[in-house]
Design an enzyme around this catalytic site. Structure first.
Site, mmCIF file in Angstrom:
data_model
loop_
_atom_site.group_PDB
_atom_site.id
_atom_site.type_symbol
_atom_site.label_atom_id
_atom_site.label_comp_id
_atom_site.label_asym_id
_atom_site.label_seq_id
_atom_site.Cartn_x
_atom_site.Cartn_y
_atom_site.Cartn_z
ATOM 1 N N ASP A 188 1.101 0.234 8.233
ATOM 2 C CA ASP A 188 2.463 -0.297 8.239
ATOM 3 C C ASP A 188 3.109 -0.099 6.876
ATOM 4 O O ASP A 188 2.462 0.328 5.911
ATOM 5 C CB ASP A 188 2.471 -1.775 8.633
ATOM 6 N N TYR B 248 -11.379 -7.968 4.643
ATOM 7 C CA TYR B 248 -10.012 -7.576 4.280
ATOM 8 C C TYR B 248 -9.061 -8.402 5.144
ATOM 9 O O TYR B 248 -8.657 -7.991 6.231
ATOM 10 C CB TYR B 248 -9.823 -6.077 4.524
ATOM 11 N N SER C 59 0.812 -1.218 0.000
ATOM 12 C CA SER C 59 0.000 0.000 0.000
ATOM 13 C C SER C 59 0.846 1.268 0.000
ATOM 14 O O SER C 59 0.468 2.269 -0.614
ATOM 15 C CB SER C 59 -0.950 0.001 1.200
ATOM 16 N N ASP D 299 5.452 -2.158 4.020
ATOM 17 C CA ASP D 299 6.068 -3.390 3.519
ATOM 18 C C ASP D 299 7.359 -3.003 2.809
ATOM 19 O O ASP D 299 7.345 -2.143 1.912
ATOM 20 C CB ASP D 299 5.134 -4.110 2.558
ATOM 21 N N ASP E 239 7.129 -4.451 8.059
ATOM 22 C CA ASP E 239 7.358 -5.855 7.717
ATOM 23 C C ASP E 239 8.437 -5.876 6.642
ATOM 24 O O ASP E 239 8.232 -5.359 5.539
ATOM 25 C CB ASP E 239 6.082 -6.506 7.180
ATOM 26 N N LYS F 57 -10.653 -0.247 -0.305
ATOM 27 C CA LYS F 57 -9.974 -0.788 0.876
ATOM 28 C C LYS F 57 -10.747 -0.442 2.150
ATOM 29 O O LYS F 57 -10.926 -1.289 3.032
ATOM 30 C CB LYS F 57 -8.543 -0.242 0.965
#
Length: 601
Positions: free
Chosen positions: A124, A248, A113, A126, A178, A239
């Site tokens: 968060d 989701y 995202s 990625d 993450d 979303k």
């Protein structure tokens, strides 16, 4: 000649103006088929897009400039840490020459995202750590992990080395990250590295390929949409809607972020000149009619063959069992919805139909129906009369965090088992987790709820004890095999009627769901109901299969129960006699055995 409209956005996503743009007579085709409509927006569509954006802002879907700046600073620090770690290990452990060490490189590449530009406040990040060929994954999970431990900004640090896609999770200056790892077959990593190059995958192990896939898919999605800004605004809306509907969650068998992004991207390809409000409406139109398991593809699959398995039901028998395939556009092509079950697909299909009715009314300006109606949460606890309650317990909060992750990754297997029972019409897992109303003295617990709807069968008798017990043993066995099981970890499963939910949930939650159930019913009853007039006016292109009736389906609220026997009379209003069979909820873990279910979480 034909006209479309170019919408100009500020960095925060505000629409500044619209003006006609003359296009060539032969438009570009995006995706597998030609567009359904090349029409540009009308003033009313632009107005509805502005209203949509304001609604999204009110729900916290946009970051402030200060928050964005903070994220950039965190990523810069993390990038510097990676470079320093690679340089130090190359010189002091790998013993490479100084001339090589100086240019060895290494970098952080974002995906998901954040990379798509649709992250919310507090979301968060990625990220992927890209390292040269002399760095090993074991180095990443040892020396780099220890380096992170030394950083004062890093909290809640944990490594998940044995996952399908190995990851380090952390909070860096209060931002959740993450972080994956990939070692490329390159002597050094240049700053301008283009990850879309398929040749980078040569001689890589499968875990590195899977780690790279997130970045490659994200970049390819952005390349394949006609207008990035309208795509982003529409995706933000979808979303938010999906999260409010409780659909989701990749791990529980719904769709994750990349799958929702690909569905929105496909909608953009079919309506390349539409504004975000129109795209949201068309999204629900297309996917309420889609004939699954017909796959969603953003482009013709690549002919690249580097020996990695790709999704192809003609070759791979296991791919034929996928019920809602959405195929990633980068090699090696994979099904991003591997975890979807019959029940979770049914839940999503009903949500699509209900949302179509609402957006139909929004886009015709029906009084009293606004974007807020679309984003109302699901009234999950008033859809069903019976529930399976899953309780995961551990002795400490740290142990519970690890235990909950493992249990959650297996719940979809229980749903698949329930789907196979001919007497069960639907098993609806809610992603929302709860704490018990009264905490136990020496343990902490997390609770999930599965709503059950049963086929209307006279004198129905069901005993799910065996299925529940098998699920409990599967989770325990997996914990032992992965060396994650700790004393005090246990699972319990209980049957609960709706009227008994007060034992597990705060009254405020139940009252809110009851209010939402009434509100949702009112909104849907006042909506068009029969939306065939809009559908019949739209002809889907070849490769975009039509679906069935798009009217709102009234779901029966009758359900039955797990691990128990129920008798039902022909009259639905008659009360059920319920006999609960005992659970072996504290069964000991098995030291031997194999989990035959393939994990792709």
């Amino acid at each position: 000649m034909w006209n479309t409209y170019s919408l100009h956005h500020t960095s925060s996503g505000n629409i500044l103006q619209s003006k006609p743009v003359v296009q060539n007579e032969q438009p570009k085709t995006f995706g597998m088929t030609s567009a359904i409509s090349l029409a540009g927006p009308k003033p009313f569509d632009i107005q509805k897009t502005t209203e949509l954006e304001e609604t999204l802002k009110a729900h916290g879907c946009f970051e402030s400039d200060d928050e964005m700046k903070h994220r950039l600073e965190v990523l810069s620090k993390l990038n510097d840490l990676v470079k320093d770690w690679i340089r130090d290990l190359s010189e002091n452990v790998k013993k490479l020459p100084a001339s090589v060490v100086e240019n060895v490189g290494g970098k952080i590449h974002t995906f998901g995202s954040y990379r798509l530009g649709v992250h919310n406040k507090g979301a968060d990040i990625d990220a992927l750590c890209i390292a040269p060929r002399h760095m090993d994954r074991s180095d990443y999970f040892t020396s780099f992990f220890e380096l992170l431990k030394e950083q004062s900004e890093v909290t809640e640090l944990r490594a998940v080395e044995e996952a399908f896609v190995p990851v380090i999770k952390m909070k860096f200056s209060c931002i959740e990250i993450d972080m994956l790892f990939a070692r490329l077959a390159l002597k050094e990593i240049p700053e301008d590295l283009d990850l879309r190059d398929d040749n980078l995958l040569k001689n890589l192990d499968p875990k590195c390929v899977r780690s790279l896939n997130g970045c490659r898919v994200t970049d390819e999605i952005l390349r394949l949409v006609p207008n990035k800004e309208t795509f982003r605004l529409a995706l933000r809306a979808i979303k938010l809607w999906a999260k409010r509907q409780g659909i989701y969650s990749n791990v529980l068998g719904y769709l994750g972020g990349v799958s929702w992004a690909m569905l929105v991207a496909r909608t953009c390809q079919l309506y390349p000149n539409a504004v975000a409000a129109t795209l949201v409406h068309k999204f629900f139109l297309v996917f309420s009619k889609w004939e699954w398991p017909q796959p969603i593809l953003l482009k013709q699959p690549d002919n690249t063959d580097l020996g990695f398995p790709v999704w192809d039901p003609r070759v791979n028998p296991s791919d034929r069992s996928h019920v809602m395939p959405i195929i990633t556009p980068a090699y090696p092509q994979q099904n991003s919805t591997f975890n979807v079950t019959i029940s979770t697909r049914t839940v999503m299909q009903e949500a699509f139909r209900n949302a179509l009715a609402l957006t139909e009314d929004i886009m015709i300006g029906r009084p009293g129906i606004t974007w807020e109606n679309l984003f109302e949460p699901s009234s999950f606890f008033f859809k069903y009369r019976h529930f399976v309650v899953l309780l995961a317990s551990a002795l400490t909060q740290d142990n519970l965090l690890e235990w909950v992750g493992l249990v959650e990754s297996k719940i979809r297997i229980l749903i698949q088992t329930l789907d196979k029972n001919s007497l069960i019409k639907l098993a609806h897992i809610s992603p929302e987790q709860f704490e018990p109303l009264e905490s136990e003295k020496d343990s902490v617990t997390t609770i999930w709820f599965i709503g059950l709807e049963f086929e209307k069968t006279e004198n129905l008798s069901i005993d799910l004890t065996f299925d529940i017990q098998n699920f409990i043993e599967l989770v325990h066995m997996s914990a032992v095999q992965q060396q994650k099981f700790k004393e005090g970890m246990k699972i319990d499963a209980k049957h609960v009627r709706r009227k008994e939910l007060v034992k597990y949930l705060p009254m405020s939650v139940l009252q809110r769901h009851k209010k939402l159930a009434v509100s949702s019913s009112t909104s849907l009853n006042s909506s068009t109901g029969d939306i065939h007039h809009s559908q019949s006016a739209t002809t889907l292109p070849s490769g975009t299969p039509p679906g069935g009736d798009a009217k709102i389906r009234k779901r029966s609220s009758d359900a039955s129960l797990p691990t128990l026997t129920t008798k039902r009379e022909r009259n639905d209003s008659a009360s059920n006699d319920v006999f609960v069979t005992p659970n072996s909820s504290e069964s000991q873990p098995m030291a031997n055995g194999t989990d035959h279910q393939s994990e792709r979480v």
